[in-house]
Design an enzyme around this catalytic site. Sequence first.
Site, PDB file in Angstrom:
ATOM      1  N   GLU A 110       0.821  -1.207   0.000  1.00  0.00           N
ATOM      2  CA  GLU A 110       0.000   0.000   0.000  1.00  0.00           C
ATOM      3  C   GLU A 110       0.857   1.260   0.000  1.00  0.00           C
ATOM      4  OE1 GLU A 110      -3.056  -0.178  -0.651  1.00  0.00           O
ATOM      5  OE2 GLU A 110      -3.188  -2.351  -0.409  1.00  0.00           O
ATOM      6  N   HIS A 115       1.460   2.358  -3.573  1.00  0.00           N
ATOM      7  CA  HIS A 115       0.345   3.148  -4.111  1.00  0.00           C
ATOM      8  C   HIS A 115       0.359   4.558  -3.524  1.00  0.00           C
ATOM      9  CE1 HIS A 115      -1.221  -0.409  -5.968  1.00  0.00           C
ATOM     10  NE2 HIS A 115      -1.637  -0.972  -4.847  1.00  0.00           N
TER      11      HIS A 115
END
Length: 357
Positions: free
Chosen positions: A20, A23
Site C-alpha cells: 500500500e 500506491h
Amino acid sequence: MLTTIVSFIIVLGILVFFHELGHFMVAKYVGVQVEEFAIGMGPKLFGKQYGETLYSIRLLPLGGYCKMTGEMPVDDDEVKQEEVELYQKAFREERCLFQKSVWERFWVIFMGPVMNFLLAALFFTLIFSIYGVEVNTSDSTVIGQVFPEQPAYEAGLRDGDKILAVNNQKVSNWEELAGMINKNPNQEITLQVERGNQTFDLNIVPRLDENREVGVIGIIPVYNRKSVNIFEAIWLGIQRTGIYIYGLILGLWKMVTGQMASDVSGPVKIAQFVGDAARAGMLRLMEFAALISINLGIMNLLPIPALDGGRLVFLGWELITGKPIDPEKEGMVHLVGFVLLMVLFVVIMIKDIRSII
C-alpha cells in the site's frame, strides 16, 4: 499456536504495508488526494488523522487499502455530505485519480506490486549481509530446508531432520540421498528419519520434476555460509529475487496450461507455513516472507478484476483507444471480481482447514 498467529500477523502486516505504501507514495507524488491509508480490513481499531489522510489499523489482518479520491464515481444520494464536499473540492483542484494522465495512474497502481518485489530483495539482502551466502553443500544428510506444499513437507519432514536410510539402504551423504530419491519418481519410498533422540520411518512419494525427469520431494541440504560485504549482499538479493520471480511466473504458466497440477494455498495454510518458519528461526522466517512478498506482487499483477492487474488492463485499453471506459461499468466489473475473489477465498480457506485436520 500463538507463535503462528503472531508471526503471521506481523509478516502479513509488513507485506501489506509496503504494498500500500507503493500506491500511497506515487499517489501523493502525482497530486492525488489520499483519504485513508489502512492496514487490515473491517472495523477500525485505531486511526489518526494527519493532514488530509487518515492512517488506520483495522480489525482483520488480511489486506489493506489506500483510499484515493476519484477511484470510483460518487453518487450524491448514497454518501455523506462531507464526502461529497471532499470529492468536489478534490475535483476542483484536479486531485482526483481519474483526472490524472494514463501513465500517472499506471504508476500509482503498478508501484504496489513493485514494492513487494523490492521488499523481497530487501529481505534477501538482509539475509546475505547477516548470515552470509550459501557455499559448498554439507556432506551430511541433514535437511537444511523443507519447502512448503512439497511431498516432504506434507509427509512430515522438517528442517533439521537427518535422513539415515532410503528403503532400508543407508545413506551417508547428500549425493547418495538425492540419487535414491531422483530415481523413484511417483513411487513410494520409505525414509528412516532421525529427529533429536527419536528415529522413525516416513513414507513419501517423490513427484516428477518434468524438466529433469527425476523424482524430487522438496528438500535442500544444510549449507555452509560465507560472509559478503553489503554491496555484494544487495546484488545477490536482487539476483535471488529475480530468480524467484521467474520461477513463480513459470510455475503459474505451467498450472494455467495444465503442465503442472494446480495447488493453491489460502491464509490458513500460509499462516501454518509462517509459524513453522518462525519456529525454525529468523533466517527461515525472512526467506519465507520474501517468497510470500514475491507471490503477493505477482498475484496482484494478474489481469483479474479488483486486483491491480485488472485495473492495469482497463488503463491499457484506454491507452490504445484514447477513451476511458465508463467509470460505473468499470466499477461494476471490479465489484463482481471482488465478490468472486471472496468466494474463492472462502473455498480455499475451507480446503486448507480440511487438509490440516
